[in-house]
Motif scaffolding. Structure first.
Motif, PDB file in Angstrom:
ATOM      1  N   ILE A   8      -3.277  -4.980  -2.661  1.00 23.33           N
ATOM      2  CA  ILE A   8      -3.737  -4.014  -1.828  1.00 23.33           C
ATOM      3  C   ILE A   8      -2.990  -2.862  -1.649  1.00 23.33           C
ATOM      4  O   ILE A   8      -3.707  -1.665  -1.961  1.00 23.33           O
ATOM      5  CB  ILE A   8      -4.101  -4.448  -0.058  1.00 23.33           C
ATOM      6  N   VAL A   9      -1.818  -2.726  -1.810  1.00 24.71           N
ATOM      7  CA  VAL A   9      -0.698  -1.729  -1.586  1.00 24.71           C
ATOM      8  C   VAL A   9      -0.944  -0.894  -2.920  1.00 24.71           C
ATOM      9  O   VAL A   9      -1.015   0.276  -2.850  1.00 24.71           O
ATOM     10  CB  VAL A   9       0.599  -2.092  -1.239  1.00 24.71           C
ATOM     11  N   TYR A  10      -0.820  -1.646  -4.222  1.00 25.93           N
ATOM     12  CA  TYR A  10      -0.974  -0.992  -5.469  1.00 25.93           C
ATOM     13  C   TYR A  10      -2.194  -0.469  -5.651  1.00 25.93           C
ATOM     14  O   TYR A  10      -1.922   0.738  -6.527  1.00 25.93           O
ATOM     15  CB  TYR A  10      -0.480  -2.043  -6.392  1.00 25.93           C
ATOM     16  N   GLN A  11      -3.068  -0.893  -5.491  1.00 25.08           N
ATOM     17  CA  GLN A  11      -4.479  -0.266  -5.541  1.00 25.08           C
ATOM     18  C   GLN A  11      -4.615   0.857  -4.692  1.00 25.08           C
ATOM     19  O   GLN A  11      -5.387   1.873  -5.252  1.00 25.08           O
ATOM     20  CB  GLN A  11      -5.621  -1.251  -5.257  1.00 25.08           C
ATOM     21  N   ALA A  12      -4.262   0.819  -3.497  1.00 26.63           N
ATOM     22  CA  ALA A  12      -4.144   2.059  -2.523  1.00 26.63           C
ATOM     23  C   ALA A  12      -3.249   3.077  -3.048  1.00 26.63           C
ATOM     24  O   ALA A  12      -3.855   4.222  -2.971  1.00 26.63           O
ATOM     25  CB  ALA A  12      -3.689   1.719  -1.133  1.00 26.63           C
ATOM     26  N   LYS A  13      -2.047   2.816  -3.804  1.00 28.70           N
ATOM     27  CA  LYS A  13      -1.552   4.020  -4.240  1.00 28.70           C
ATOM     28  C   LYS A  13      -2.297   4.763  -5.414  1.00 28.70           C
ATOM     29  O   LYS A  13      -2.315   5.822  -5.539  1.00 28.70           O
ATOM     30  CB  LYS A  13      -0.211   3.343  -4.720  1.00 28.70           C
ATOM     31  N   LEU A  14      -2.861   3.745  -6.265  1.00 27.02           N
ATOM     32  CA  LEU A  14      -3.619   4.508  -7.385  1.00 27.02           C
ATOM     33  C   LEU A  14      -4.909   5.146  -7.152  1.00 27.02           C
ATOM     34  O   LEU A  14      -5.153   6.212  -7.543  1.00 27.02           O
ATOM     35  CB  LEU A  14      -4.258   2.984  -8.210  1.00 27.02           C
ATOM     36  N   ASN A  15      -5.599   4.928  -5.811  1.00 28.44           N
ATOM     37  CA  ASN A  15      -6.495   5.483  -5.295  1.00 28.44           C
ATOM     38  C   ASN A  15      -5.980   6.775  -4.809  1.00 28.44           C
ATOM     39  O   ASN A  15      -6.577   7.801  -4.995  1.00 28.44           O
ATOM     40  CB  ASN A  15      -7.133   4.646  -4.079  1.00 28.44           C
ATOM     41  N   GLN A  16      -4.951   6.957  -4.137  1.00 31.10           N
ATOM     42  CA  GLN A  16      -4.334   8.026  -3.584  1.00 31.10           C
ATOM     43  C   GLN A  16      -4.430   9.168  -4.656  1.00 31.10           C
ATOM     44  O   GLN A  16      -4.503  10.212  -4.548  1.00 31.10           O
ATOM     45  CB  GLN A  16      -2.960   7.767  -2.627  1.00 31.10           C
ATOM     46  N   GLU A  17      -3.756   8.705  -5.514  1.00 32.96           N
ATOM     47  CA  GLU A  17      -3.516   9.596  -6.960  1.00 32.96           C
ATOM     48  C   GLU A  17      -4.800  10.190  -7.540  1.00 32.96           C
ATOM     49  O   GLU A  17      -4.597  11.097  -8.026  1.00 32.96           O
ATOM     50  CB  GLU A  17      -2.730   8.564  -7.874  1.00 32.96           C
ATOM     51  N   LYS A  18      -5.729   9.408  -7.211  1.00 35.14           N
ATOM     52  CA  LYS A  18      -7.088   9.872  -7.723  1.00 35.14           C
ATOM     53  C   LYS A  18      -7.937  10.750  -6.502  1.00 35.14           C
ATOM     54  O   LYS A  18      -8.953  11.179  -6.719  1.00 35.14           O
ATOM     55  CB  LYS A  18      -7.933   8.732  -8.261  1.00 35.14           C
ATOM     56  N   GLY A  19      -7.217  10.717  -5.450  1.00 30.19           N
ATOM     57  CA  GLY A  19      -7.941  11.759  -4.341  1.00 30.19           C
ATOM     58  C   GLY A  19      -8.683  10.671  -3.649  1.00 30.19           C
ATOM     59  O   GLY A  19      -9.653  11.345  -2.934  1.00 30.19           O
ATOM     60  N   ILE A  20      -8.745   9.422  -3.644  1.00 29.40           N
ATOM     61  CA  ILE A  20      -9.678   8.655  -2.983  1.00 29.40           C
ATOM     62  C   ILE A  20      -9.034   8.081  -1.731  1.00 29.40           C
ATOM     63  O   ILE A  20      -7.820   7.484  -1.833  1.00 29.40           O
ATOM     64  CB  ILE A  20     -10.087   7.489  -4.078  1.00 29.40           C
ATOM     65  N   LYS A  21      -9.709   8.208  -0.691  1.00 30.91           N
ATOM     66  CA  LYS A  21      -9.411   7.606   0.620  1.00 30.91           C
ATOM     67  C   LYS A  21      -9.348   6.116   0.590  1.00 30.91           C
ATOM     68  O   LYS A  21     -10.126   5.450   0.052  1.00 30.91           O
ATOM     69  CB  LYS A  21      -9.999   8.187   1.685  1.00 30.91           C
ATOM     70  N   PRO A  38      -6.754 -14.923  11.069  1.00 29.89           N
ATOM     71  CA  PRO A  38      -6.003 -13.902  11.401  1.00 29.89           C
ATOM     72  C   PRO A  38      -4.928 -13.538  10.239  1.00 29.89           C
ATOM     73  O   PRO A  38      -4.274 -14.497   9.902  1.00 29.89           O
ATOM     74  CB  PRO A  38      -5.657 -13.908  12.694  1.00 29.89           C
ATOM     75  N   GLY A  39      -4.937 -12.313   9.813  1.00 28.04           N
ATOM     76  CA  GLY A  39      -3.612 -12.014   8.976  1.00 28.04           C
ATOM     77  C   GLY A  39      -4.337 -11.674   7.333  1.00 28.04           C
ATOM     78  O   GLY A  39      -3.494 -11.084   6.752  1.00 28.04           O
ATOM     79  N   VAL A  40      -5.558 -12.111   7.238  1.00 25.13           N
ATOM     80  CA  VAL A  40      -5.976 -11.572   5.769  1.00 25.13           C
ATOM     81  C   VAL A  40      -6.310 -10.128   5.876  1.00 25.13           C
ATOM     82  O   VAL A  40      -6.943  -9.622   6.766  1.00 25.13           O
ATOM     83  CB  VAL A  40      -7.314 -12.665   5.480  1.00 25.13           C
ATOM     84  N   ARG A  41      -6.507  -9.478   4.801  1.00 25.92           N
ATOM     85  CA  ARG A  41      -6.588  -8.075   4.499  1.00 25.92           C
ATOM     86  C   ARG A  41      -7.667  -7.644   3.539  1.00 25.92           C
ATOM     87  O   ARG A  41      -7.699  -8.514   2.529  1.00 25.92           O
ATOM     88  CB  ARG A  41      -5.370  -7.460   4.532  1.00 25.92           C
ATOM     89  N   MET A  42      -8.189  -6.787   3.591  1.00 24.73           N
ATOM     90  CA  MET A  42      -9.216  -6.206   2.662  1.00 24.73           C
ATOM     91  C   MET A  42      -8.989  -4.485   2.473  1.00 24.73           C
ATOM     92  O   MET A  42      -9.100  -4.002   3.582  1.00 24.73           O
ATOM     93  CB  MET A  42     -10.375  -6.681   2.788  1.00 24.73           C
ATOM     94  N   LEU A  43      -9.061  -3.994   1.343  1.00 26.37           N
ATOM     95  CA  LEU A  43      -8.806  -2.518   1.096  1.00 26.37           C
ATOM     96  C   LEU A  43     -10.391  -2.008   0.983  1.00 26.37           C
ATOM     97  O   LEU A  43     -10.907  -2.511  -0.192  1.00 26.37           O
ATOM     98  CB  LEU A  43      -7.924  -2.059   0.112  1.00 26.37           C
ATOM     99  N   LEU A  44     -10.423  -1.063   1.623  1.00 24.86           N
ATOM    100  CA  LEU A  44     -12.096  -0.593   1.355  1.00 24.86           C
ATOM    101  C   LEU A  44     -11.598   0.938   0.895  1.00 24.86           C
ATOM    102  O   LEU A  44     -10.662   1.583   1.340  1.00 24.86           O
ATOM    103  CB  LEU A  44     -12.782  -0.272   2.671  1.00 24.86           C
ATOM    104  N   SER A  45     -12.237   1.480  -0.176  1.00 28.16           N
ATOM    105  CA  SER A  45     -12.195   2.639  -0.773  1.00 28.16           C
ATOM    106  C   SER A  45     -13.239   3.770  -0.594  1.00 28.16           C
ATOM    107  O   SER A  45     -14.251   3.326  -0.617  1.00 28.16           O
ATOM    108  CB  SER A  45     -11.852   2.768  -2.304  1.00 28.16           C
ATOM    109  N   SER A  46     -13.022   4.906  -0.495  1.00 28.09           N
ATOM    110  CA  SER A  46     -13.929   5.840  -0.509  1.00 28.09           C
ATOM    111  C   SER A  46     -15.187   6.037  -1.530  1.00 28.09           C
ATOM    112  O   SER A  46     -16.190   6.475  -1.440  1.00 28.09           O
ATOM    113  CB  SER A  46     -13.516   7.188   0.021  1.00 28.09           C
ATOM    114  N   ASP A  47     -14.768   5.370  -2.694  1.00 29.58           N
ATOM    115  CA  ASP A  47     -15.475   5.227  -3.914  1.00 29.58           C
ATOM    116  C   ASP A  47     -16.455   4.234  -3.692  1.00 29.58           C
ATOM    117  O   ASP A  47     -17.173   3.940  -4.761  1.00 29.58           O
ATOM    118  CB  ASP A  47     -14.828   5.381  -5.265  1.00 29.58           C
ATOM    119  N   GLY A  48     -16.340   3.247  -2.726  1.00 28.30           N
ATOM    120  CA  GLY A  48     -17.334   2.093  -2.408  1.00 28.30           C
ATOM    121  C   GLY A  48     -16.524   0.821  -2.780  1.00 28.30           C
ATOM    122  O   GLY A  48     -17.147  -0.160  -2.869  1.00 28.30           O
ATOM    123  N   LYS A  49     -15.406   0.944  -3.588  1.00 28.24           N
ATOM    124  CA  LYS A  49     -15.025  -0.385  -4.086  1.00 28.24           C
ATOM    125  C   LYS A  49     -14.020  -1.096  -3.000  1.00 28.24           C
ATOM    126  O   LYS A  49     -13.706  -0.475  -2.152  1.00 28.24           O
ATOM    127  CB  LYS A  49     -13.928  -0.374  -5.422  1.00 28.24           C
TER     128      LYS A  49
END
Length: 337
Positions: A8-21, A38-49
């Motif tokens: 999640i962290v690494y994908q969020a970083k890539l998204n930020q570099e592309k201007g994706i929230k 409890p404790g499981v997580r998911m990353l949501l991106s502004s491009d719908g991924k």
């Protein structure tokens, strides 16, 4: 769960570099039962991924829909999902949705924490109320630093709201000693579990990292010269297909106390190894002998290299979780009680 958060962290970083929230979804509480806890997580991106999951696939679209307001306002909120009337899961999920921003200093500390195989903590503030909107959110704490995920987080919510506190251990590590076809299959299968896989091959026949899909490192070395790094979250599997090499590595491992040592071969070969071990190391402890599993794996009728890998990984997981392997249909009540 550490490997899921790492993705999640690494994908969020890539998204930020592309201007994706990014918005992070975390299950912070549960009433009743549910597929994920409890404790499981998911990353949501502004491009719908999406990266990760908070259910078996039934809740994700609803989470994505409810996260739209967080993308728009930058303010975290709580959503509830009652699976009792929709999924038959008999539970109510409380999911924290918060803006997720990756700072360079955070990424440096995170990578250092992973490399040093250190434990870290994530603390989230929340309220068990659907569509509760406030400056709630999460903090991640390393040994000597802490960071907030959301820029709008009000840290006073950690004293005025409910708290979900989660310690994340280093990724489970598998050390494979051997470089043949079956070792490649074991490496590939264990990497799918999110395990950190290191491989040691023969110094006479060294292999490349590209030969082992999913491996963290691959080196060619001899048991006499190799520097073995073992901690309490490490399992070792000897796949040398060489009796003398296995014996040398066992003698080297006896001082390092790995959690699990699996060895390929027959029960006759196991007895021979144990006898030779006692000859060269008469002070060998019963504790060390109990960590040796030979032949490695559960008796599931495995024949092919892929099936043998499954058998070995199942045994390691059962030992790690302290579970006696039985069919789930023989269990009444909660599976993970």
């Amino acid at each position: 769960m550490t490997h899921e958060f790492k993705d999640i962290v690494y994908q969020a970083k890539l998204n930020q570099e592309k201007g994706i929230k990014n918005v992070l979804a975390t299950i912070v509480d549960l009433e009743g039962s549910s597929y994920r806890k409890p404790g499981v997580r998911m990353l949501l991106s502004s491009d719908g991924k999406m990266v990760g999951a908070v259910s078996g696939g039934c809740v994700e679209k609803e989470v994505q829909r409810r996260a739209k307001s967080v993308f728009e306002t930058g303010v975290a909120k709580i959503m509830t999902y009652d699976g009792r009337y929709r999924l038959g899961c008999e539970g109510i999920l409380y999911i924290l949705l918060e803006p997720f921003t990756i700072e360079e200093t955070f990424l440096d500390h995170f990578n250092s924490c992973l490399h040093n195989r250190e434990t870290f903590t994530i603390i989230s503030s929340y309220k068990k109320e659907d569509e509760y909107i406030a400056n709630i959110g999460s903090l991640i704490k390393f040994t000597s630093s802490e960071y907030s995920f959301s820029p709008s987080l009000d840290r006073s919510t950690f004293t005025s709201h409910e708290i979900f506190n989660q310690k994340l251990q280093p990724c489970f590590r598998l050390l494979i000693i051997g470089g043949e076809h079956d070792a490649v299959k074991l490496c590939k299968a264990s990497s799918l579990l999110g395990w950190e896989v290191d491989v040691i091959t023969s110094a006479k026949d060294p292999k490349e990292l590209s030969d082992f899909p999913g491996a963290n490192s691959v080196i060619g070395a001899s048991p006499e010269l190799v520097d073995l790094s073992i901690d309490n979250d490490t399992a070792v599997v000897l796949m040398n297909h060489n009796y003398v090499q296995d014996l040398k590595y066992l003698l080297k491992l006896k001082e390092l106390k790995p959690y699990y040592i699996g060895i390929l071969g027959s029960s006759k070969r196991r007895e021979q190894l144990q006898n030779e071990l006692m000859h060269y190391a008469p002070d060998l402890s019963d504790f060390f002998l109990d960590t040796i599993y030979s032949p490695a794996g559960l008796n599931i009728g495995a024949i092919t290299p892929e099936e043998i890998a499954l058998s070995i990984l199942s045994e390691i997981l059962a030992e790690t979780r302290k579970k006696a392997p039985i069919s789930l249909r023989k269990i009444t009540g909660k599976i993970n009680a």
